[in-house]
Each structure stands twice: as C-alpha cells, then as structure tokens.
Design a protein around this motif. Sequence first.
Motif, PDB file in Angstrom:
ATOM      1  N   HIS A  60     -31.195   2.339  21.848  1.00 14.84           N
ATOM      2  CA  HIS A  60     -32.137   1.558  23.082  1.00 14.84           C
ATOM      3  C   HIS A  60     -33.701   1.343  23.245  1.00 14.84           C
ATOM      4  N   LEU A  75     -27.525   4.939  27.440  1.00 10.97           N
ATOM      5  CA  LEU A  75     -26.250   5.189  28.367  1.00 10.97           C
ATOM      6  C   LEU A  75     -25.081   5.768  27.408  1.00 10.97           C
ATOM      7  N   CYS A  76     -25.769   7.399  26.310  1.00 10.25           N
ATOM      8  CA  CYS A  76     -25.163   7.933  26.509  1.00 10.25           C
ATOM      9  C   CYS A  76     -23.936   8.479  27.207  1.00 10.25           C
ATOM     10  N   CYS A 104     -20.102   8.462  26.777  1.00  6.11           N
ATOM     11  CA  CYS A 104     -20.266   7.239  25.639  1.00  6.11           C
ATOM     12  C   CYS A 104     -19.767   7.941  24.478  1.00  6.11           C
ATOM     13  N   GLY A 114     -21.146   8.807  21.356  1.00  3.19           N
ATOM     14  CA  GLY A 114     -22.568   9.828  21.762  1.00  3.19           C
ATOM     15  C   GLY A 114     -22.152  10.730  20.391  1.00  3.19           C
ATOM     16  N   ASP A 124     -24.706  13.967  21.718  1.00  2.00           N
ATOM     17  CA  ASP A 124     -23.369  14.309  22.381  1.00  2.00           C
ATOM     18  C   ASP A 124     -23.094  16.058  22.285  1.00  2.00           C
ATOM     19  N   HIS A 135     -23.428   8.734  17.112  1.00  2.00           N
ATOM     20  CA  HIS A 135     -24.997   8.719  17.118  1.00  2.00           C
ATOM     21  C   HIS A 135     -25.326   9.466  17.284  1.00  2.00           C
TER      22      HIS A 135
END
Length: 71
Positions: free
Chosen positions: A52, A33-34, A37, A40, A14, A43
């Motif tokens: 992923h 798919l971040c 999300c 994010g 992010d 992660h």
Amino acid sequence: MKEPGSISSDMMVDEIMRKWPATVAVVLRYRMLCVGCPIGTFHTVAEACRAHQVDEDLFIPDLESAVRGQG
C-alpha cells in the motif's frame, strides 16, 4: 525485547486487528484495504505497508498508539 502489546513488522495484519480492534481505525486512516481482506491473514505489517506504499516507520507507532488508547 519488545514490551507486551508492542507491534512488530513481522506480525500478521489480521492478527493485530483481531487482538486490538482499535487498530482498525489506523489501518483505515492510512487507506489500506486490509480490513476484511482475505490476504490480511497472510500479510505481515511489512508486506502490507509495501503493498500500500505506506511508511512502516510511521504506521507501526500509530498502531501502537491505538493499542495504548492514545490514537
């Protein structure tokens, strides 16, 4: 020492997308798919790549190219 603007595997996904919006296109190109999300924000690049099934050794240079305006 990494140069300014370089991306490392321990950075938050992010944070990268907010700091360098051009990287969003790379994340989408890898079908991650971040974008948008809530995970994010927690992660790291390494964790997102594992989740992923993306090759981190390819992904990070593509992110860095986007930051430099080459991607």
